[in-house]
Design a protein around this motif. Structure first.
Motif, mmCIF file in Angstrom:
data_model
loop_
_atom_site.group_PDB
_atom_site.id
_atom_site.type_symbol
_atom_site.label_atom_id
_atom_site.label_comp_id
_atom_site.label_asym_id
_atom_site.label_seq_id
_atom_site.Cartn_x
_atom_site.Cartn_y
_atom_site.Cartn_z
ATOM 1 N N MET A 1 -5.517 -60.664 43.307
ATOM 2 C CA MET A 1 -4.985 -59.809 42.278
ATOM 3 C C MET A 1 -5.065 -58.357 42.731
ATOM 4 O O MET A 1 -5.061 -58.075 43.893
ATOM 5 C CB MET A 1 -5.755 -60.006 40.972
ATOM 6 N N THR A 2 -5.218 -57.485 41.783
ATOM 7 C CA THR A 2 -5.263 -56.065 42.092
ATOM 8 C C THR A 2 -6.533 -55.460 41.530
ATOM 9 O O THR A 2 -7.062 -55.908 40.523
ATOM 10 C CB THR A 2 -4.026 -55.341 41.525
ATOM 11 N N ASP A 3 -7.029 -54.426 42.201
ATOM 12 C CA ASP A 3 -8.204 -53.726 41.712
ATOM 13 C C ASP A 3 -7.824 -52.512 40.882
ATOM 14 O O ASP A 3 -8.684 -51.748 40.463
ATOM 15 C CB ASP A 3 -9.076 -53.273 42.893
ATOM 16 N N LEU A 16 -4.125 -65.980 38.396
ATOM 17 C CA LEU A 16 -3.446 -66.908 39.291
ATOM 18 C C LEU A 16 -4.384 -67.239 40.438
ATOM 19 O O LEU A 16 -5.182 -66.396 40.858
ATOM 20 C CB LEU A 16 -2.175 -66.276 39.879
ATOM 21 N N THR A 17 -4.257 -68.442 40.948
ATOM 22 C CA THR A 17 -5.016 -68.771 42.147
ATOM 23 C C THR A 17 -4.354 -68.051 43.319
ATOM 24 O O THR A 17 -3.189 -67.619 43.243
ATOM 25 C CB THR A 17 -5.003 -70.289 42.426
ATOM 26 N N GLU A 18 -5.088 -67.912 44.400
ATOM 27 C CA GLU A 18 -4.544 -67.263 45.604
ATOM 28 C C GLU A 18 -3.305 -68.022 46.089
ATOM 29 O O GLU A 18 -2.312 -67.409 46.484
ATOM 30 C CB GLU A 18 -5.618 -67.225 46.693
ATOM 31 N N GLN A 19 -3.350 -69.343 46.029
ATOM 32 C CA GLN A 19 -2.225 -70.166 46.469
ATOM 33 C C GLN A 19 -0.999 -69.945 45.582
ATOM 34 O O GLN A 19 0.123 -69.847 46.081
ATOM 35 C CB GLN A 19 -2.627 -71.644 46.462
ATOM 36 N N GLN A 20 -1.196 -69.856 44.261
ATOM 37 C CA GLN A 20 -0.075 -69.602 43.359
ATOM 38 C C GLN A 20 0.557 -68.245 43.636
ATOM 39 O O GLN A 20 1.781 -68.118 43.711
ATOM 40 C CB GLN A 20 -0.537 -69.672 41.905
ATOM 41 N N LEU A 21 -0.297 -67.227 43.793
ATOM 42 C CA LEU A 21 0.209 -65.889 44.060
ATOM 43 C C LEU A 21 0.954 -65.846 45.388
ATOM 44 O O LEU A 21 2.047 -65.270 45.479
ATOM 45 C CB LEU A 21 -0.940 -64.874 44.052
ATOM 46 N N GLU A 22 0.409 -66.471 46.422
ATOM 47 C CA GLU A 22 1.074 -66.506 47.736
ATOM 48 C C GLU A 22 2.430 -67.212 47.647
ATOM 49 O O GLU A 22 3.400 -66.763 48.256
ATOM 50 C CB GLU A 22 0.182 -67.200 48.777
#
Length: 144
Positions: A1-3, A16-22
């Motif tokens: 995500m974003t900081d 979102l999971t990292e995989q979903q975002l990717e």
């Protein structure tokens, strides 16, 4: 995500999971690459390769814009979707209240009809051809 901290008027980031975002980032970059290639080349070998020059290849136009902006865009989309669902729930609740009120009206009317039928039956049992007006008004739920 974003900081990046969100201001109070901005929706919270979507989880979102990292995989979903990717996967979403890849889809955005793929669409961007297809768009720019089509507008500049039109060769038939795309996306495997580009025969018109060595400068165009899948990934040539990849950007971090999707990784940076996608969580915020999805947050706004989810907020809009939730607002739409909340409005629909409110509408359904109002419809439900209206239907309940209508059912109560119909049940009261049925009760009055039953009272009039009993009044008429009682008059017939007594061989009367008329019904007392006060009793009729009372059975109909009307004030004398």
């Amino acid at each position: 995500m974003t900081d990046t901290p969100m201001t109070p008027d901005q929706p919270a980031p979507v989880e979102l999971t990292e995989q979903q975002l990717e996967s979403l980032i890849d889809a955005g970059n793929r669409a961007l690459n297809d768009h720019y290639h089509e507008s500049q080349c039109h060769c038939d070998d795309w996306p495997a390769s580009c025969v018109s020059s060595g400068h165009y290849f899948m990934g040539a136009w990849d950007t971090n814009a999707f990784a940076i902006g996608l969580p915020a865009v999805l947050s706004v989309w989810e907020t809009l979707r939730n607002d739409r669902h909340a409005a629909k729930v409110s509408e359904l609740r109002a419809d439900n209240e209206a239907l309940r009120a209508r059912v109560a009206e119909l049940e009261a009317a049925e009760s009055r009809i039953t009272a009039v039928e009993l009044l008429v039956e009682e008059a017939r049992d007594k061989c009367n051809h008329s019904v007392d007006t006060d009793l009729l008004l009372d059975a109909l739920g009307l004030d004398n």
